[in-house]
Design a protein around this motif. Structure first.
Motif, mmCIF file in Angstrom:
data_model
loop_
_atom_site.group_PDB
_atom_site.id
_atom_site.type_symbol
_atom_site.label_atom_id
_atom_site.label_comp_id
_atom_site.label_asym_id
_atom_site.label_seq_id
_atom_site.Cartn_x
_atom_site.Cartn_y
_atom_site.Cartn_z
ATOM 1 N N LEU A 92 0.835 -1.208 0.000
ATOM 2 C CA LEU A 92 0.000 0.000 0.000
ATOM 3 C C LEU A 92 0.871 1.259 0.000
ATOM 4 O O LEU A 92 0.532 2.259 -0.640
ATOM 5 C CB LEU A 92 -0.932 -0.002 1.207
ATOM 6 N N TYR A 93 2.005 1.217 0.698
ATOM 7 C CA TYR A 93 2.909 2.370 0.734
ATOM 8 C C TYR A 93 3.396 2.713 -0.669
ATOM 9 O O TYR A 93 3.388 3.880 -1.080
ATOM 10 C CB TYR A 93 4.088 2.072 1.659
ATOM 11 N N THR A 94 3.828 1.689 -1.414
ATOM 12 C CA THR A 94 4.292 1.944 -2.782
ATOM 13 C C THR A 94 3.160 2.451 -3.666
ATOM 14 O O THR A 94 3.339 3.375 -4.475
ATOM 15 C CB THR A 94 4.893 0.662 -3.392
ATOM 16 N N ILE A 95 1.989 1.874 -3.526
ATOM 17 C CA ILE A 95 0.848 2.286 -4.352
ATOM 18 C C ILE A 95 0.535 3.770 -4.155
ATOM 19 O O ILE A 95 0.279 4.497 -5.125
ATOM 20 C CB ILE A 95 -0.390 1.429 -4.017
ATOM 21 N N PHE A 96 0.599 4.237 -2.912
ATOM 22 C CA PHE A 96 0.199 5.622 -2.620
ATOM 23 C C PHE A 96 1.335 6.633 -2.756
ATOM 24 O O PHE A 96 1.086 7.841 -2.701
ATOM 25 C CB PHE A 96 -0.416 5.707 -1.220
ATOM 26 N N THR A 97 2.576 6.161 -2.937
ATOM 27 C CA THR A 97 3.686 7.118 -3.055
ATOM 28 C C THR A 97 4.318 7.129 -4.443
ATOM 29 O O THR A 97 5.234 7.932 -4.691
ATOM 30 C CB THR A 97 4.801 6.793 -2.030
ATOM 31 N N THR A 98 3.841 6.292 -5.347
ATOM 32 C CA THR A 98 4.495 6.157 -6.653
ATOM 33 C C THR A 98 3.495 6.321 -7.788
ATOM 34 O O THR A 98 2.424 5.710 -7.773
ATOM 35 C CB THR A 98 5.172 4.768 -6.773
ATOM 36 N N SER A 99 3.848 7.164 -8.733
ATOM 37 C CA SER A 99 3.037 7.318 -9.940
ATOM 38 C C SER A 99 3.682 6.496 -11.067
ATOM 39 O O SER A 99 4.830 6.066 -10.957
ATOM 40 C CB SER A 99 2.952 8.780 -10.351
ATOM 41 N N GLU A 100 2.925 6.293 -12.141
ATOM 42 C CA GLU A 100 3.448 5.540 -13.284
ATOM 43 C C GLU A 100 3.324 6.370 -14.553
ATOM 44 O O GLU A 100 2.434 7.218 -14.677
ATOM 45 C CB GLU A 100 2.684 4.229 -13.454
ATOM 46 N N TYR A 101 4.239 6.109 -15.494
ATOM 47 C CA TYR A 101 4.145 6.753 -16.799
ATOM 48 C C TYR A 101 3.037 6.091 -17.613
ATOM 49 O O TYR A 101 2.869 4.872 -17.575
ATOM 50 C CB TYR A 101 5.454 6.603 -17.576
ATOM 51 N N PRO A 102 2.273 6.877 -18.372
ATOM 52 C CA PRO A 102 1.315 6.263 -19.312
ATOM 53 C C PRO A 102 2.070 5.633 -20.471
ATOM 54 O O PRO A 102 3.274 5.882 -20.653
ATOM 55 C CB PRO A 102 0.489 7.468 -19.778
ATOM 56 N N PRO A 103 1.428 4.794 -21.268
ATOM 57 C CA PRO A 103 2.091 4.229 -22.462
ATOM 58 C C PRO A 103 2.632 5.345 -23.358
ATOM 59 O O PRO A 103 2.010 6.413 -23.485
ATOM 60 C CB PRO A 103 0.959 3.459 -23.152
ATOM 61 N N GLU A 104 3.795 5.108 -23.957
ATOM 62 C CA GLU A 104 4.440 6.143 -24.762
ATOM 63 C C GLU A 104 3.575 6.567 -25.941
ATOM 64 O O GLU A 104 3.492 7.746 -26.261
ATOM 65 C CB GLU A 104 5.805 5.639 -25.252
ATOM 66 N N ASP A 105 2.938 5.625 -26.601
ATOM 67 C CA ASP A 105 2.059 5.918 -27.732
ATOM 68 C C ASP A 105 0.671 5.393 -27.376
ATOM 69 O O ASP A 105 0.371 4.210 -27.546
ATOM 70 C CB ASP A 105 2.589 5.251 -29.008
ATOM 71 N N MET A 106 -0.188 6.286 -26.873
ATOM 72 C CA MET A 106 -1.492 5.861 -26.372
ATOM 73 C C MET A 106 -2.369 5.266 -27.463
ATOM 74 O O MET A 106 -3.090 4.288 -27.236
ATOM 75 C CB MET A 106 -2.205 7.040 -25.698
ATOM 76 N N GLU A 107 -2.295 5.819 -28.661
ATOM 77 C CA GLU A 107 -3.110 5.296 -29.755
ATOM 78 C C GLU A 107 -2.692 3.874 -30.116
ATOM 79 O O GLU A 107 -3.526 2.989 -30.320
ATOM 80 C CB GLU A 107 -3.004 6.215 -30.982
ATOM 81 N N GLU A 108 -1.383 3.663 -30.195
ATOM 82 C CA GLU A 108 -0.880 2.325 -30.502
ATOM 83 C C GLU A 108 -1.228 1.355 -29.384
ATOM 84 O O GLU A 108 -1.578 0.197 -29.618
ATOM 85 C CB GLU A 108 0.644 2.381 -30.698
ATOM 86 N N PHE A 109 -1.139 1.840 -28.142
ATOM 87 C CA PHE A 109 -1.489 1.011 -26.980
ATOM 88 C C PHE A 109 -2.948 0.569 -27.046
ATOM 89 O O PHE A 109 -3.279 -0.599 -26.817
ATOM 90 C CB PHE A 109 -1.241 1.806 -25.689
ATOM 91 N N LYS A 110 -3.844 1.493 -27.403
ATOM 92 C CA LYS A 110 -5.268 1.157 -27.493
ATOM 93 C C LYS A 110 -5.532 0.142 -28.600
ATOM 94 O O LYS A 110 -6.375 -0.749 -28.454
ATOM 95 C CB LYS A 110 -6.088 2.429 -27.715
ATOM 96 N N LYS A 111 -4.814 0.286 -29.703
ATOM 97 C CA LYS A 111 -4.982 -0.679 -30.796
ATOM 98 C C LYS A 111 -4.541 -2.076 -30.364
ATOM 99 O O LYS A 111 -5.203 -3.074 -30.641
ATOM 100 C CB LYS A 111 -4.174 -0.238 -32.016
#
Length: 458
Positions: A196-215
């Motif tokens: 829980l500590y890591t979940i609440f203290t760490t953010s993540e990068y979104p996929p580099e190419d969101m359109e490609e990720f969705k495909k």
């Protein structure tokens, strides 16, 4: 997308969940064989009872890696949902394992526990590669190793600590002592809180190419073909690392499954009592069984405590590398080679030591190998795979961890160690030889980017 360099505390926060994961693994690795023996398992049966661990890893890790690569939530991120699910299930399993009334229930809980830990663990490995630029990956994996070392030492000492606080090691035949039950309950709480500590203290990068990720996410029924395609297209470095991992994890699986029977018998001269050798209807036999069983339980506490030493030495190993890799390049190949060879020597020394105190030396040497196993292969691998497929490749890489464990469980340990004799301590000699072979296999690694990528800070 260019990833920014992170500070020590940012990397610490995102790796802190590994403290809980290692509590789970250390309690499992240090005390499951003890639980099996308490519930009546013969020492030759123990490796097979452990088969749950590698089998669940073989199935779960590639699936979780594949799914987490294809997951994205603005609120929860990519890897964090899997941290949380795994933490909840692992905590429940840790609490329930020592309350198993019979052997098959304990073996079943091991399946659940290991599968749940794997759900959390694989995304943590991928998170380091997701968040850090190449120049910080050795540093990031080493900080993970530092946290793992802390968790290993504390969790391995929990039954001993709890016993020293007055909780009983004595128990009737077929019942796990209260000291072990309390230790596993503490481990369950730590597991959940650290995740829980890591979940609440760490953010993540979104996929580099969101359109490609969705495909890619929209494609249906591609799991099996994608996994098989990725297996068929493994980078050369990954295959070579797989050979090293094979012998490394054969050795450590041997330790986790056989150290308790080997060391309680050979070093402490307090083997687990066999109930069939006692007439439990005769009061004197019951008393003799209870005395022998309590001696075995106390020796098992000490075996776990000494095993915790490898967590401390792996932590020291990691700390040295943290200080060094934060500013200078390292030769990952040579570091890993010599660490594994030193660890192999630690296993072999167990056969020759004259008293239990020397186990500290053995496990210090093993800790150097463990610290390297938890960092160097992943640092080398992360420089050789496509970042878009980091999760699935980390999951597939786990095959090189679980296949040797499966081979060890279904007879590999018993067959090879019995060539040396029937004594359980021979399994530790086999572990040592295997680890030395793993070290020498580092000569296979020739790719410069895998051997040393760490850049020198100006």
């Amino acid at each position: 997308m260019e990833k920014q360099k992170l500070g020590f505390w940012q990397i610490w926060n995102m790796s802190f969940g590994f403290l809980g994961i290692q509590f789970g693994f250390a309690l499992q690795g240090g005390f499951m064989s003890r639980i099996f023996q308490t519930l009546g398992a013969e020492k030759d049966d123990i490796p097979l009872l452990w088969i749950a661990a590698p089998l669940t890893g073989l199935v779960v890790q590639p699936i979780i890696g594949y799914l987490s690569d294809r997951t994205w939530s603005v609120r929860w991120g990519r890897r964090k949902p899997y941290f949380l699910i795994g933490a909840i299930l692992s905590s429940l399993a840790l609490f329930l394992v020592p309350h198993s009334p019979v052997l098959w229930v304990a073996a079943g809980f091991l399946w659940i526990l290991d599968a749940s830990i794997n759900v959390s663990m694989e995304p943590f490995r991928a998170l380091v590669a997701d968040k850090l630029p190449d120049s910080q990956r050795s540093y990031g994996f080493v900080i993970q190793t530092l946290i793992i070392g802390i968790g290993t030492w504390v969790a391995s000492n929990l039954p001993w600590m709890v016993s020293k606080l007055g909780v009983s090691d004595a128990a009737p035949s077929g019942v796990v002592p209260m000291s072990v039950k309390v230790a596993f309950a503490i481990g369950a709480v730590v597991f959940l809180i650290s995740i829980l500590y890591t979940i609440f203290t760490t953010s993540e990068y979104p996929p580099e190419d969101m359109e490609e990720f969705k495909k890619e996410k929209a494609k249906k029924n591609q799991f099996i073909p994608d996994i098989l395609n990725n297996i068929g297209n493994m980078p050369s470095t990954m295959k070579k690392l797989g050979v090293i991992q094979f012998f490394s994890w054969f050795a450590f699986f041997t330790m986790w499954s056989m150290a308790n029977p080997a060391l309680t018998e050979h070093v402490f001269n307090s083997p687990a009592p066999i109930e069939a050798n006692y007439n439990m209807e005769i009061a004197s036999d019951v008393e003799a069984f209870n005395i022998t069983n309590e001696a075995f339980q106390k020796s098992s506490n000490l075996v776990g405590s000494y095993m915790g030493t490898y967590g401390l030495s792996s932590m020291a190993f990691a700390l040295i590398l943290v200080l060094y890799t934060s500013r200078k390049r390292i030769n990952r190949k040579m570091v890993h080679m010599f660490s594994l060879i030193i660890g192999g020597a630690g296993f072999i020394l167990m056969y020759f030591i004259p008293s239990p105190e020397y186990l500290t030396v053995c496990f210090v040497l093993i800790g150097f190998a463990w610290g390297s196993i938890l960092s160097m292969p992943y640092a080398m691998l992360s420089s050789a795979v496509d970042p878009k497929r980091m999760g699935v490749f980390m999951g597939i890489f786990n095959m090189f961890i679980v296949i040797p464990q499966i081979i060890a469980a279904i007879g590999g340990i018993n067959i090879i160690s019995n060539l040396l004799g029937e004594e359980a301590i021979n399994a530790m000699i086999v572990a040592g030889i295997s680890l030395i072979i793993a070290g020498l296999c580092n000569f296979l690694i020739t790719e410069k980017s895998a051997i040393s990528y760490q850049t020198i800070e100006e």
